[in-house]
Design a protein around this motif. Sequence first.
Motif, PDB file in Angstrom:
ATOM      1  N   GLU A  53       2.308  10.923   5.043  1.00  0.00           N
ATOM      2  CA  GLU A  53       1.525  11.499   4.633  1.00  0.00           C
ATOM      3  C   GLU A  53       0.767  12.752   5.622  1.00  0.00           C
ATOM      4  OE1 GLU A  53      -2.729  13.421   2.448  1.00  0.00           O
ATOM      5  OE2 GLU A  53      -1.823  11.637   1.413  1.00  0.00           O
ATOM      6  N   GLN A  54       0.168  10.721   7.016  1.00  0.00           N
ATOM      7  CA  GLN A  54      -0.028  11.664   7.750  1.00  0.00           C
ATOM      8  C   GLN A  54       1.341  11.925   8.937  1.00  0.00           C
ATOM      9  OE1 GLN A  54      -3.008  11.265   8.518  1.00  0.00           O
ATOM     10  NE2 GLN A  54      -4.326  11.148   7.450  1.00  0.00           N
ATOM     11  N   LEU A  55       2.018  11.016   8.505  1.00  0.00           N
ATOM     12  CA  LEU A  55       3.621  11.875   9.879  1.00  0.00           C
ATOM     13  C   LEU A  55       3.953  12.682   9.313  1.00  0.00           C
ATOM     14  CD1 LEU A  55       4.687   8.182   9.785  1.00  0.00           C
ATOM     15  CD2 LEU A  55       3.744   8.997  11.782  1.00  0.00           C
ATOM     16  N   THR A  56       3.996  13.419   8.129  1.00  0.00           N
ATOM     17  CA  THR A  56       5.190  14.466   7.890  1.00  0.00           C
ATOM     18  C   THR A  56       4.076  15.359   8.011  1.00  0.00           C
ATOM     19  OG1 THR A  56       5.626  13.305   5.290  1.00  0.00           O
ATOM     20  CG2 THR A  56       5.689  15.738   5.621  1.00  0.00           C
ATOM     21  N   ALA A  57       2.354  15.453   7.934  1.00  0.00           N
ATOM     22  CA  ALA A  57       1.407  16.565   7.580  1.00  0.00           C
ATOM     23  C   ALA A  57       1.704  16.699  10.047  1.00  0.00           C
ATOM     24  CB  ALA A  57       0.134  16.557   7.784  1.00  0.00           C
ATOM     25  N   ASN A  58       1.830  15.659  10.259  1.00  0.00           N
ATOM     26  CA  ASN A  58       2.046  15.795  12.496  1.00  0.00           C
ATOM     27  C   ASN A  58       3.257  16.385  12.765  1.00  0.00           C
ATOM     28  OD1 ASN A  58       0.502  15.146  14.650  1.00  0.00           O
ATOM     29  ND2 ASN A  58       2.222  13.403  14.596  1.00  0.00           N
ATOM     30  N   GLY A  59       4.672  16.920  11.206  1.00  0.00           N
ATOM     31  CA  GLY A  59       5.655  16.870  12.598  1.00  0.00           C
ATOM     32  C   GLY A  59       6.473  16.282  12.537  1.00  0.00           C
ATOM     33  N   ASN A  60       6.342  15.027  12.373  1.00  0.00           N
ATOM     34  CA  ASN A  60       7.598  13.452  12.897  1.00  0.00           C
ATOM     35  C   ASN A  60       8.403  13.699  11.438  1.00  0.00           C
ATOM     36  OD1 ASN A  60       4.244  11.704  13.291  1.00  0.00           O
ATOM     37  ND2 ASN A  60       5.938  11.896  15.210  1.00  0.00           N
ATOM     38  N   ARG A  61       9.902  13.386  12.602  1.00  0.00           N
ATOM     39  CA  ARG A  61      10.965  13.253  12.116  1.00  0.00           C
ATOM     40  C   ARG A  61      11.145  11.479  11.699  1.00  0.00           C
ATOM     41  NH1 ARG A  61      15.541  13.691  14.446  1.00  0.00           N
ATOM     42  NH2 ARG A  61      16.410  14.071  13.220  1.00  0.00           N
ATOM     43  N   VAL A  62      10.743  11.473  10.550  1.00  0.00           N
ATOM     44  CA  VAL A  62      10.451   9.354   9.895  1.00  0.00           C
ATOM     45  C   VAL A  62      11.811   8.968   9.776  1.00  0.00           C
ATOM     46  CG1 VAL A  62       9.113   7.842   8.994  1.00  0.00           C
ATOM     47  CG2 VAL A  62       8.306  10.276   9.397  1.00  0.00           C
ATOM     48  N   PHE A  63      12.511   7.818  10.054  1.00  0.00           N
ATOM     49  CA  PHE A  63      13.705   7.105   9.439  1.00  0.00           C
ATOM     50  C   PHE A  63      13.766   5.868   8.898  1.00  0.00           C
ATOM     51  CE2 PHE A  63      14.934   9.835  12.672  1.00  0.00           C
ATOM     52  CZ  PHE A  63      16.073  10.719  11.483  1.00  0.00           C
ATOM     53  N   GLU A  64      13.518   4.644   8.309  1.00  0.00           N
ATOM     54  CA  GLU A  64      13.138   4.471   7.689  1.00  0.00           C
ATOM     55  C   GLU A  64      14.183   2.916   8.001  1.00  0.00           C
ATOM     56  OE1 GLU A  64      11.378   4.046   3.749  1.00  0.00           O
ATOM     57  OE2 GLU A  64      10.485   5.977   4.244  1.00  0.00           O
ATOM     58  N   LEU A  65      12.917   0.924   8.901  1.00  0.00           N
ATOM     59  CA  LEU A  65      13.748   0.304   8.270  1.00  0.00           C
ATOM     60  C   LEU A  65      12.865  -1.112   7.383  1.00  0.00           C
ATOM     61  CD1 LEU A  65      16.641  -1.568   9.334  1.00  0.00           C
ATOM     62  CD2 LEU A  65      14.278  -2.897  10.969  1.00  0.00           C
ATOM     63  N   ALA A  66      13.923  -0.869   6.300  1.00  0.00           N
ATOM     64  CA  ALA A  66      13.039  -1.365   5.256  1.00  0.00           C
ATOM     65  C   ALA A  66      13.351  -2.666   4.713  1.00  0.00           C
ATOM     66  CB  ALA A  66      12.790  -0.565   3.532  1.00  0.00           C
ATOM     67  N   GLY A  67      12.947  -3.894   3.661  1.00  0.00           N
ATOM     68  CA  GLY A  67      13.133  -4.690   3.558  1.00  0.00           C
ATOM     69  C   GLY A  67      12.927  -6.086   4.716  1.00  0.00           C
ATOM     70  N   VAL A  68      12.510  -5.885   5.488  1.00  0.00           N
ATOM     71  CA  VAL A  68      12.147  -7.130   6.457  1.00  0.00           C
ATOM     72  C   VAL A  68      11.884  -8.384   5.549  1.00  0.00           C
ATOM     73  CG1 VAL A  68      11.123  -7.229   8.864  1.00  0.00           C
ATOM     74  CG2 VAL A  68      11.847  -5.444   8.573  1.00  0.00           C
ATOM     75  N   GLU A  69      11.986  -8.937   6.250  1.00  0.00           N
ATOM     76  CA  GLU A  69      12.313 -10.776   5.192  1.00  0.00           C
ATOM     77  C   GLU A  69      11.316 -11.911   6.006  1.00  0.00           C
ATOM     78  OE1 GLU A  69      16.827  -9.338   6.732  1.00  0.00           O
ATOM     79  OE2 GLU A  69      15.157  -9.818   7.591  1.00  0.00           O
ATOM     80  N   PRO A  70      11.105 -11.766   4.923  1.00  0.00           N
ATOM     81  CA  PRO A  70       9.463 -13.185   5.390  1.00  0.00           C
ATOM     82  C   PRO A  70       9.589 -14.319   6.999  1.00  0.00           C
ATOM     83  CG  PRO A  70      10.359 -13.500   2.940  1.00  0.00           C
ATOM     84  CD  PRO A  70      11.041 -12.249   3.758  1.00  0.00           C
ATOM     85  N   ASN A  71      10.684 -14.371   6.891  1.00  0.00           N
ATOM     86  CA  ASN A  71      11.968 -14.997   8.261  1.00  0.00           C
ATOM     87  C   ASN A  71      12.371 -13.926   8.807  1.00  0.00           C
ATOM     88  OD1 ASN A  71       9.755 -17.707   8.732  1.00  0.00           O
ATOM     89  ND2 ASN A  71      11.164 -18.152   6.937  1.00  0.00           N
TER      90      ASN A  71
END
Length: 395
Positions: A53-71
Amino acid sequence: MDNFNFHVTTDIRFGKDRLAELPEVMNQFGKNVLLVYGGGSIKKIGLYDKVMEQLTANGNRVFELAGVEPNPRVETVRKGVEICRKENIDVLLAVGGGSTIDCAKVVAAATLYEGDAWDMVLQRRKLNGPALPLVTILTLAATGSEMNSGAVISNLSTNQKLGVGSPSMLPKVSFLDPTNTFSVNKYQTAAGSADIFSHLIENYFKRTEGTDVQDSVSEGLMRSVIKNCPLALKYPEDYDARANLMWASTLALNGLTGNGKTGSWSCHPIEHELSAFYDITHGVGLAILTPRWMEYALNDETVAKFAQFAWNVWDVEEKVPMMAARIGIQKTYDYFKACDIPMTLPEVGINEEKFAIMAQQAVDHNAIKTAAYVPMDVKDVEGILEACLTESSFV
């Protein structure tokens, strides 16, 4: 005390309800953001939506790197690097615990590195190159990665888990809101607290003398962990308990307790091998190893420091140094066990099958044979691992 530099420039935003400051922070670095996070817990607690919500309202282009492992694994780092280069990322935003932040650090540096990410990791502490700016939002009190320049990355194809660091990898800004740790379960809360405690132990037991300031700070932080971990386990939404654990985590490994004290750490190099081969929870491995390493390291030359630890951290009343030291080791063991941390290797699925190769790699990848508080060769490391196979008593 040895010479040292202390220049830690991370802007810490500590406390609840600080996310409204995120747009102002991100605007310092650019509009293209790589959001890095782990297995999805930030979505369950609503933090992901608040950040977006904060990034979108700020006009940021957001890309995601999800699923980072515990190690965190080098393959995930490579994915992040690919996104950063393709999308001209300006700044990384890591939302999670130390693993997520470590992964983001190495992505930030590897993006501007000419070779492969793992080749960069193999340079260890010799890196001096640039990195993309990194902002963090912490959700787990454990590693202190939110205010230091180090990271640990795993390569399961080679059974290696190695630390790497560079001044450019230090986070620019870190948001530390204890309420983001309210949902952390008992197991991870205890494991994170063991990690904090271990960082303090590693810096406390060094050969350098005349470090009263560092040692006193370490003792105070250890006492804070001992007090507040059980409170957080019993009352998960105790703000002060969570806040004290979070701040202890940050201060334990930002250089405050370790600068001016040279030498290799002792337990971490061994635990990294357990994680590299078995992918176990880092803090749990450290809890299992620490009392057994202490017993190995206790001798006539080191007894004074171990007795100091017992007296100043555990309030041991015994006056005879060797007996006081042993009681302090026993209290450390009993404390971890009381936090419901598994205290033998078989409890986490590890037997003696790979002890020899793990011991060899621990010695090969680190300076524990020459620069540890009490030097360890391969046989010494194997002996410590063997002591972890069964319950222990130290008095």
